[in-house]
Design an enzyme around this catalytic site. Structure first.
Site, PDB file in Angstrom:
ATOM      1  N   HIS A 184      14.037 -75.253 -28.612  1.00  0.00           N
ATOM      2  CA  HIS A 184      13.828 -73.666 -28.762  1.00  0.00           C
ATOM      3  C   HIS A 184      14.188 -73.300 -27.601  1.00  0.00           C
ATOM      4  O   HIS A 184      13.914 -72.944 -27.221  1.00  0.00           O
ATOM      5  CB  HIS A 184      12.272 -74.197 -29.242  1.00  0.00           C
ATOM      6  CG  HIS A 184      12.408 -74.606 -30.795  1.00  0.00           C
ATOM      7  ND1 HIS A 184      12.958 -73.996 -31.894  1.00  0.00           N
ATOM      8  CD2 HIS A 184      11.358 -75.824 -30.342  1.00  0.00           C
ATOM      9  CE1 HIS A 184      12.376 -74.925 -32.980  1.00  0.00           C
ATOM     10  NE2 HIS A 184      11.734 -75.677 -32.516  1.00  0.00           N
ATOM     11  N   CYS A 234      18.346 -70.632 -30.412  1.00  0.00           N
ATOM     12  CA  CYS A 234      17.802 -69.529 -30.849  1.00  0.00           C
ATOM     13  C   CYS A 234      17.937 -68.212 -29.977  1.00  0.00           C
ATOM     14  O   CYS A 234      17.745 -68.420 -28.834  1.00  0.00           O
ATOM     15  CB  CYS A 234      16.691 -69.041 -32.121  1.00  0.00           C
ATOM     16  SG  CYS A 234      17.049 -70.327 -33.223  1.00  0.00           S
TER      17      CYS A 234
END
Length: 317
Positions: free
Chosen positions: A92, A148
Site C-alpha cells: 500500500h 498508490c
C-alpha cells in the site's frame, strides 16, 4: 569488485481490512527476475526479501517499519564504486499532510509497513533521507515502487515529462488520450451504474490531462526532465538514482491478476517489458510500461531521477 545488492519488499496485510493479493507474488517475481536475468545473487549477504508471510513473523524479514528502515540502511551502506543497488516495494501507498508546504497538493507520498496502523507510515521525505541522501555517489540505485501515490515517493529532484519533450512522439500521447476516451465509452456501454460512472470519471480525467498537457506542457528541458519542487536542496546531491513508479502522486495502482496469478500491474508490466527487450533505454521502458497498462488501467507509470542524466542510455542495474 563491483557488487550487486537488493532489498525486495512485498506486503499483503493478511487478515486486515487493507488486505492485498499480489504483493508477495510481486516480490518473488522480482527476485526470480533479478537472479535469472540480471545476475544478482540470492545469497543473504547480497539479497534481502521482506514479506509478511507467517513464517517471517518475529524475524528481521517481517516488513515492519523498523525492519524496513534497517533494510534500507543495509542496502546503502559500505558501497564501492560501481556497485548496483536495487530496491522494490509492492504494497500500500498513501499520503499524509506535507509538513514543509512545498507540495502543490499539500500531501507527501508514503509507503505503509505491515504495522502502519500501530507505528505509522514512512513518508517520502524519510525515504529520501534514508536512501538517496546516504547512498554513495559512485553507486547506482534503481527503485521500483508498485503502490498508490508513488510518483514522488522518494522525492527525487527530477521527473520525466514526455508531454514536454520534443523528442517523444506527440502522436503517441494523442493515441493514449484517445484510448482513455474509448475506454470511457466502452465502460458505459451496457447499462448505467454508480461504479461505472466513477470509473468513467477517472478515465475521462486521465484523457483530459493528456490533452491539457499537449497544450500546456509542464516546464522541462530538452531532455524532458522537469524540476520537482522540494524545500530541501535535493538537486545538488547529484545521486545516481533511478525510480520507476506505478502511477502519479494523485493516482492509485492496481492489484490485479495476470495468467491466473495475483500481481501488481506495474510489477508485471516492468518485468515483462525488461524480459522482452533488456537493452531498452530508460525512456523506452517507461513508454513500454505505459503502453502495456493504458489499455486496461488508468494509472500512468512515472520515471524520476536523482540528477540530469541521459535518459536514452540503456537501463542498467
Amino acid at each position: 569488485m563491483p557488487r550487486k545488492k537488493a532489498v525486495i519488499i512485498g506486503i499483503n496485510y493478511f487478515g486486515t481490512d487493507n488486505q492485498l493479493k499480489g504483493c508477495i507474488n510481486d516480490a518473488f517475481n522480482v527476485r526470480e527476475y533479478l537472479i535469472q536475468e540480471r545476475g544478482f545473487s540470492p545469497h543473504p549477504n547480497d539479497m534481502v526479501m521482506l514479506t509478511d508471510e507467517p513464517k517471517n513473523l518475529g524475524t528481521p524479514f517481517y516488513p515492519t517499519g523498523a525492519n524496513l528502515m534497517a533494510a534500507f540502511g543495509w542496502l546503502v551502506s559500505c558501497n564501492n564504486a560501481g556497485d548496483s543497488l536495487w530496491l522494490s516495494y509492492s504494497g500500500h501507498g498513501s499520503q499524509v499532510r506535507d509538513p514543509d508546504g512545498d507540495r502543490e497538493s499539500g500531501l507527501d507520498d508514503t509507503i505503509c509497513p505491515v504495522d502502519f496502523k500501530q507505528n505509522g507510515q514512512i513518508s517520502s521525505d524519510t525515504l529520501h533521507k534514508a536512501l538517496v541522501s546516504l547512498v554513495s555517489p559512485y553507486c547506482r540505485l534503481t527503485i521500483l515502487f508498485d503502490c498508490c501515490h508513488s510518483g514522488s515517493a522518494v522525492e527525487l529532484p527530477y521527473v520525466f515529462r514526455p508531454e514536454a519533450d520534443g523528442q517523444v512522439n506527440m502522436v503517441n500521447n494523442v493515441k493514449q488520450g484517445m484510448n482513455l476516451l474509448m475506454a470511457t465509452s466502452d465502460l458505459l456501454r451496457g447499462g448505467f451504474s454508480v461504479d461505472k460512472m466513477n470509473d468513467a470519471k477517472v478515465l475521462l480525467g486521465g484523457a483530459k490531462s493528456f490533452f491539457h498537457n499537449l497544450h500546456h506542457p509542464q516546464t522541462a528541458d530538452e531532455s524532458g526532465l522537469a524540476d520537482e519542487n522540494f524545500v530541501e536542496d535535493w538537486r545538488n546531491e547529484g545521486k545516481d538514482v533511478w525510480m520507476f513508479s506505478g502511477c502519479a502522486d494523485s493516482q492509485t495502482s492496481a492489484d490485479t491478476s495476470m495468467a491466473g496469478a495475483a500481481t501488481g500491474a506495474m510489477s508485471w508490466a516492468f518485468i515483462n517489458t525488461m524480459k522482452n527487450n533488456p537493452r531498452q533505454s530508460y525512456i523506452q521502458v517507461l513508454q513500454s510500461t505505459r503502453t502495456q497498462l493504458v489499455q486496461k488501467y488508468s494509472q500512468i507509470p512515472q520515471l524520476s531521477v536523482g540528477g540530469k542524466y541521459d535518459l536514452n542510455q540503456p537501463v542498467s542495474f
